[in-house]
Design a protein around this motif. Sequence first.
Motif, mmCIF file in Angstrom:
data_model
loop_
_atom_site.group_PDB
_atom_site.id
_atom_site.type_symbol
_atom_site.label_atom_id
_atom_site.label_comp_id
_atom_site.label_asym_id
_atom_site.label_seq_id
_atom_site.Cartn_x
_atom_site.Cartn_y
_atom_site.Cartn_z
ATOM 1 N N ASN A 26 0.817 -1.214 0.000
ATOM 2 C CA ASN A 26 0.000 0.000 0.000
ATOM 3 C C ASN A 26 0.853 1.269 0.000
ATOM 4 O OD1 ASN A 26 -2.557 -1.176 -0.076
ATOM 5 N ND2 ASN A 26 -2.547 -1.558 2.118
ATOM 6 N N ALA A 27 2.006 1.211 0.651
ATOM 7 C CA ALA A 27 2.888 2.379 0.657
ATOM 8 C C ALA A 27 3.430 2.650 -0.741
ATOM 9 C CB ALA A 27 4.041 2.176 1.634
ATOM 10 N N ILE A 28 3.809 1.575 -1.452
ATOM 11 C CA ILE A 28 4.302 1.749 -2.820
ATOM 12 C C ILE A 28 3.193 2.312 -3.706
ATOM 13 C CG2 ILE A 28 4.982 0.448 -4.885
ATOM 14 C CD1 ILE A 28 6.731 -1.260 -3.031
ATOM 15 N N LYS A 29 1.970 1.790 -3.540
ATOM 16 C CA LYS A 29 0.846 2.309 -4.323
ATOM 17 C C LYS A 29 0.601 3.783 -4.000
ATOM 18 C CE LYS A 29 -1.679 -2.032 -4.986
ATOM 19 N NZ LYS A 29 -2.999 -2.702 -4.864
ATOM 20 N N GLU A 30 0.732 4.125 -2.736
ATOM 21 C CA GLU A 30 0.522 5.519 -2.346
ATOM 22 C C GLU A 30 1.597 6.425 -2.935
ATOM 23 O OE1 GLU A 30 0.133 8.108 1.778
ATOM 24 O OE2 GLU A 30 -0.583 6.034 1.745
ATOM 25 N N ALA A 31 2.839 5.942 -2.920
ATOM 26 C CA ALA A 31 3.925 6.729 -3.506
ATOM 27 C C ALA A 31 3.703 6.930 -5.001
ATOM 28 C CB ALA A 31 5.265 6.036 -3.259
ATOM 29 N N LEU A 32 3.287 5.873 -5.691
ATOM 30 C CA LEU A 32 3.004 5.973 -7.123
ATOM 31 C C LEU A 32 1.843 6.935 -7.367
ATOM 32 C CD1 LEU A 32 3.319 2.210 -8.122
ATOM 33 C CD2 LEU A 32 4.881 4.038 -8.786
ATOM 34 N N ALA A 33 0.805 6.825 -6.544
ATOM 35 C CA ALA A 33 -0.355 7.702 -6.702
ATOM 36 C C ALA A 33 0.018 9.162 -6.472
ATOM 37 C CB ALA A 33 -1.468 7.286 -5.732
ATOM 38 N N ASN A 34 0.886 9.409 -5.489
ATOM 39 C CA ASN A 34 1.349 10.776 -5.254
ATOM 40 C C ASN A 34 2.098 11.312 -6.468
ATOM 41 O OD1 ASN A 34 0.286 10.747 -2.697
ATOM 42 N ND2 ASN A 34 2.238 10.485 -1.640
ATOM 43 N N GLY A 35 2.914 10.452 -7.054
ATOM 44 C CA GLY A 35 3.651 10.871 -8.246
ATOM 45 C C GLY A 35 2.728 11.183 -9.398
ATOM 46 N N VAL A 36 1.688 10.358 -9.577
ATOM 47 C CA VAL A 36 0.706 10.620 -10.632
ATOM 48 C C VAL A 36 0.025 11.963 -10.400
ATOM 49 C CG1 VAL A 36 -1.512 9.891 -11.584
ATOM 50 C CG2 VAL A 36 0.275 8.206 -11.201
ATOM 51 N N LEU A 117 10.478 -2.251 -2.226
ATOM 52 C CA LEU A 117 10.737 -1.287 -1.167
ATOM 53 C C LEU A 117 12.223 -1.188 -0.859
ATOM 54 C CD1 LEU A 117 9.143 0.547 0.811
ATOM 55 C CD2 LEU A 117 9.275 -1.326 2.458
ATOM 56 N N LYS A 118 12.917 -2.329 -0.942
ATOM 57 C CA LYS A 118 14.346 -2.361 -0.619
ATOM 58 C C LYS A 118 15.228 -2.178 -1.848
ATOM 59 C CE LYS A 118 13.498 -5.531 3.232
ATOM 60 N NZ LYS A 118 13.695 -6.893 3.767
ATOM 61 N N GLY A 119 14.593 -1.907 -2.988
ATOM 62 C CA GLY A 119 15.335 -1.763 -4.228
ATOM 63 C C GLY A 119 15.901 -0.372 -4.421
ATOM 64 N N SER A 120 16.156 -0.021 -5.665
ATOM 65 C CA SER A 120 16.732 1.292 -5.979
ATOM 66 C C SER A 120 15.709 2.388 -5.709
ATOM 67 C CB SER A 120 17.161 1.343 -7.442
ATOM 68 O OG SER A 120 16.021 1.339 -8.289
ATOM 69 N N ASP A 121 16.159 3.633 -5.825
ATOM 70 C CA ASP A 121 15.277 4.741 -5.479
ATOM 71 C C ASP A 121 14.155 4.959 -6.496
ATOM 72 O OD1 ASP A 121 16.769 5.754 -7.552
ATOM 73 O OD2 ASP A 121 17.630 7.424 -6.415
ATOM 74 N N SER A 122 14.153 4.187 -7.586
ATOM 75 C CA SER A 122 13.057 4.290 -8.551
ATOM 76 C C SER A 122 12.530 2.904 -8.943
ATOM 77 C CB SER A 122 13.514 5.050 -9.803
ATOM 78 O OG SER A 122 14.595 4.383 -10.430
ATOM 79 N N SER A 123 12.787 1.905 -8.105
ATOM 80 C CA SER A 123 12.443 0.533 -8.476
ATOM 81 C C SER A 123 10.945 0.327 -8.631
ATOM 82 C CB SER A 123 13.003 -0.450 -7.447
ATOM 83 O OG SER A 123 12.478 -0.193 -6.156
ATOM 84 N N ALA A 124 10.136 0.956 -7.797
ATOM 85 C CA ALA A 124 8.687 0.803 -7.916
ATOM 86 C C ALA A 124 8.182 1.408 -9.217
ATOM 87 C CB ALA A 124 7.983 1.445 -6.727
ATOM 88 N N THR A 125 8.724 2.559 -9.579
ATOM 89 C CA THR A 125 8.327 3.198 -10.839
ATOM 90 C C THR A 125 8.720 2.343 -12.033
ATOM 91 O OG1 THR A 125 8.641 5.375 -9.829
ATOM 92 C CG2 THR A 125 8.522 5.286 -12.230
ATOM 93 N N GLN A 193 7.556 11.922 -13.819
ATOM 94 C CA GLN A 193 7.130 12.628 -12.619
ATOM 95 C C GLN A 193 6.933 11.659 -11.448
ATOM 96 O OE1 GLN A 193 6.384 16.202 -12.105
ATOM 97 N NE2 GLN A 193 7.868 16.078 -13.776
ATOM 98 N N ILE A 194 6.420 10.471 -11.740
ATOM 99 C CA ILE A 194 6.260 9.452 -10.700
ATOM 100 C C ILE A 194 7.626 9.079 -10.123
ATOM 101 C CG2 ILE A 194 5.581 7.051 -10.260
ATOM 102 C CD1 ILE A 194 3.442 7.409 -12.451
ATOM 103 N N LYS A 195 8.609 8.928 -10.995
ATOM 104 C CA LYS A 195 9.960 8.582 -10.556
ATOM 105 C C LYS A 195 10.539 9.661 -9.647
ATOM 106 C CE LYS A 195 13.339 8.802 -13.547
ATOM 107 N NZ LYS A 195 14.235 8.460 -14.688
ATOM 108 N N VAL A 196 10.335 10.911 -10.012
ATOM 109 C CA VAL A 196 10.824 12.024 -9.186
ATOM 110 C C VAL A 196 10.199 11.965 -7.794
ATOM 111 C CG1 VAL A 196 10.758 14.534 -8.896
ATOM 112 C CG2 VAL A 196 11.338 13.553 -11.127
#
Length: 224
Positions: A26-36, A117-125, A193-196
């Motif tokens: 859910n945190a990853i989804k929230e981070a992606l949603a914030n980026g969107v 979560l433990k990956g690179s700073d843009s792994s979820a994106t 923008q999501i990556k940023v």
Amino acid sequence: MSKAVSSAASGTTGGTAGVSQTDAGNAIKEALANGVSKGIASLNKTDGFFGSDVYKLLLPPDAVKIGNTLRSVGLGSQVDKAILSINRAAEKAVGFAAPIFVDAIKEMTITDALNLLKGSDSSATVYFKGKTTAKLKAAFSPVVKGALDSTSATKYYGDIVTSYNKLPTTFNKVNPDLQDYVTGMAVNALFDQIKVEEKNIRANPAARTTDLLKKVFGSAITTK
């Protein structure tokens, strides 16, 4: 916009003190949603594309020769009008992107959440982009077409192609797919923008604006 997108994309957070699979997902989804949300806000405005050094759209690569040739014969104003209208279409189209991206975020599984979560700073994106780009482009393409038509981009682009094809020096007639080009560029801009935003949330505690983000990304930073 940000609150609405985040709310739609996130599910339950669970109640455990540690970082559960559900929390991570859910945190990853929230981070992606914030980026969107932030990406849409920055691009869905006058000069969001046209005034940007990063995202301004020029003519499609296959049409660069068209623009250069027309400018050389004094028809540069036609080219400029087409480029402006193409950017206006992209600015308008991204305003309709939220539900398309929200649906894609909601469909993400949480199986790989902890690894992301433990990956690179843009792994979820990167993961999200790889899993959803084709589907997003298919869903976004009709929206782009509507924006191209409503901003007269289709007409102005057609005008420069027609002018080019009428030149006596033109032997190979061209008409690159404007809809596909703008769709791809708009989707790429939103992913950027999501990556940023993901990088910001991972690196900057002040960017973790909810308890879930503080809990999960704070833990991720300390356990790497």
